[in-house]
Scaffold this motif. Structure first.
Motif, PDB file in Angstrom:
ATOM      1  N   GLN A  71       0.826  -1.200   0.000  1.00 54.53           N
ATOM      2  CA  GLN A  71       0.000   0.000   0.000  1.00 54.53           C
ATOM      3  C   GLN A  71       0.865   1.259   0.000  1.00 54.53           C
ATOM      4  O   GLN A  71       1.980   1.258   0.509  1.00 54.53           O
ATOM      5  N   LYS A  72       0.318   2.304  -0.590  1.00 56.39           N
ATOM      6  CA  LYS A  72       1.070   3.545  -0.691  1.00 56.39           C
ATOM      7  C   LYS A  72       1.432   4.088   0.682  1.00 56.39           C
ATOM      8  O   LYS A  72       2.550   4.558   0.914  1.00 56.39           O
ATOM      9  N   LYS A  73       0.499   3.967   1.611  1.00 52.26           N
ATOM     10  CA  LYS A  73       0.759   4.491   2.953  1.00 52.26           C
ATOM     11  C   LYS A  73       1.969   3.816   3.593  1.00 52.26           C
ATOM     12  O   LYS A  73       2.786   4.462   4.257  1.00 52.26           O
ATOM     13  N   GLU A  74       2.086   2.497   3.355  1.00 53.32           N
ATOM     14  CA  GLU A  74       3.220   1.775   3.936  1.00 53.32           C
ATOM     15  C   GLU A  74       4.536   2.160   3.271  1.00 53.32           C
ATOM     16  O   GLU A  74       5.596   2.175   3.902  1.00 53.32           O
ATOM     17  N   ARG A  75       4.483   2.470   1.990  1.00 54.05           N
ATOM     18  CA  ARG A  75       5.700   2.930   1.304  1.00 54.05           C
ATOM     19  C   ARG A  75       6.238   4.191   1.976  1.00 54.05           C
ATOM     20  O   ARG A  75       7.444   4.304   2.245  1.00 54.05           O
ATOM     21  N   PHE A  76       5.348   5.122   2.236  1.00 57.22           N
ATOM     22  CA  PHE A  76       5.776   6.364   2.884  1.00 57.22           C
ATOM     23  C   PHE A  76       6.304   6.086   4.291  1.00 57.22           C
ATOM     24  O   PHE A  76       7.305   6.668   4.706  1.00 57.22           O
ATOM     25  N   THR A  77       5.627   5.195   5.000  1.00 57.65           N
ATOM     26  CA  THR A  77       6.066   4.870   6.361  1.00 57.65           C
ATOM     27  C   THR A  77       7.468   4.286   6.356  1.00 57.65           C
ATOM     28  O   THR A  77       8.331   4.707   7.129  1.00 57.65           O
ATOM     29  N   ARG A  78       7.712   3.359   5.441  1.00 52.32           N
ATOM     30  CA  ARG A  78       9.042   2.738   5.381  1.00 52.32           C
ATOM     31  C   ARG A  78      10.105   3.735   4.943  1.00 52.32           C
ATOM     32  O   ARG A  78      11.229   3.733   5.435  1.00 52.32           O
TER      33      ARG A  78
ATOM     34  N   HIS B 248       0.717  12.593   1.664  1.00 54.63           N
ATOM     35  CA  HIS B 248       1.052  11.414   2.464  1.00 54.63           C
ATOM     36  C   HIS B 248       2.205  11.603   3.434  1.00 54.63           C
ATOM     37  O   HIS B 248       2.482  10.711   4.233  1.00 54.63           O
ATOM     38  N   ILE B 249       2.904  12.725   3.369  1.00 54.41           N
ATOM     39  CA  ILE B 249       4.026  12.958   4.281  1.00 54.41           C
ATOM     40  C   ILE B 249       3.584  13.879   5.408  1.00 54.41           C
ATOM     41  O   ILE B 249       3.128  14.995   5.144  1.00 54.41           O
ATOM     42  N   PRO B 250       3.703  13.440   6.659  1.00 56.50           N
ATOM     43  CA  PRO B 250       3.352  14.313   7.787  1.00 56.50           C
ATOM     44  C   PRO B 250       4.134  15.624   7.715  1.00 56.50           C
ATOM     45  O   PRO B 250       5.314  15.630   7.343  1.00 56.50           O
TER      46      PRO B 250
ATOM     47  N   LEU C 221       6.147   6.543  -4.602  1.00 58.26           N
ATOM     48  CA  LEU C 221       5.581   7.556  -3.708  1.00 58.26           C
ATOM     49  C   LEU C 221       4.685   8.520  -4.471  1.00 58.26           C
ATOM     50  O   LEU C 221       3.874   9.229  -3.878  1.00 58.26           O
TER      51      LEU C 221
END
Length: 220
Positions: A2-9, A169-171, A151
């Motif tokens: 998932q895209k969200k997990e890509r950003f998290t990693r 997607h980036i805090p 991303l």
DNA sequence: ATCCCGAGGG
DNA sequence: CCCTCTGGAT
């Protein structure tokens, strides 16, 4: 993935291995950074750092640069890309600073973009580096690496579209750091022509690597 | 031949 | 959307 997990990693990896990234352009104040970023278009930071000391010594503030001729500025920047255009931009930029902003560097995208030679990318670099504002400057590295790492979608074909994809997607507290992470990764690992996938720690979720990785280990 | 922290103009 | 500006490194 998932895209969200890509950003998290992505954020987790660089937070751990590169917690305090910063620009490699040498500068001593916002004015010098603005000059350096204008010069950096389609040119390496290393080259800018080679010519900037003499340039800053001769034009230490907007007032002297505004009073200079483009021809003289040209002699200091002849070895960077587009020296004629940039010499004119620098003199015009300094004049606008003096005439419209009291010699101070403005702090909004709209005001910064009224300066000759300053587009959206340069304006965002100033806001991010000088004022630590959550703006994502999309240059050639950010554009390329964002697509490769998944991303930003391939449908994001303009810098603005990539900027919006990243900002979604980036805090906010990570945006200035993420800008430098993407640039440094693009400059030293995820090169445009021959990316160093063999030393890259992000291949596990890289869409580019997914396409180019060999099917069998050891094949020629 | 391609790329490097793009911007301005048509 | 396109094109031009332009030098140095690989």
């Amino acid at each position: 993935m998932q895209k969200k997990e890509r950003f998290t990693r992505f954020i987790e990896y660089f937070t751990q291995h590169y917690p305090e990234p910063k620009t490699e352009l040498n500068f001593g104040n916002p004015y010098e950074l603005l000059v350096a970023v204008i010069l950096s278009a389609q040119c390496t930071d290393k080259r800018i750092n080679q010519i900037s000391p003499a340039l800053f010594a001769r034009f230490p503030e907007p007032e002297s640069l505004a009073a200079a001729s483009a021809d003289e500025v040209f002699t200091y920047i002849r070895s960077v890309s587009y020296p004629n255009n940039k010499a004119k931009h620098l003199v015009g930029m300094a004049n606008t600073l003096m005439n419209q902003f009291g010699g101070e560097i403005p702090a909004t995208v709209e005001e910064l973009q009224t300066l000759p030679g300053v587009g959206r990318k340069t304006a965002h670099v100033i806001l991010s580096v000088v004022y630590n504002e959550p703006t994502m400057a999309v240059d050639t590295h950010v554009f390329r690496v964002s697509h490769r790492l998944g991303l930003a979608p391939l449908t994001a074909t303009t810098p603005l579209a990539v900027e919006k994809a990243l900002m979604a997607h980036i805090p906010k507290q990570y945006v200035p750091k993420a800008h430098h992470w993407l640039i440094l990764h693009g400059r030293y690992v995820c090169l445009a022509r021959s990316p160093k996938c063999d030393v890259c720690a992000l291949t596990e979720f890289c869409k580019y690597y997914e396409k180019i990785k060999p099917g069998f280990v050891g094949m020629s």
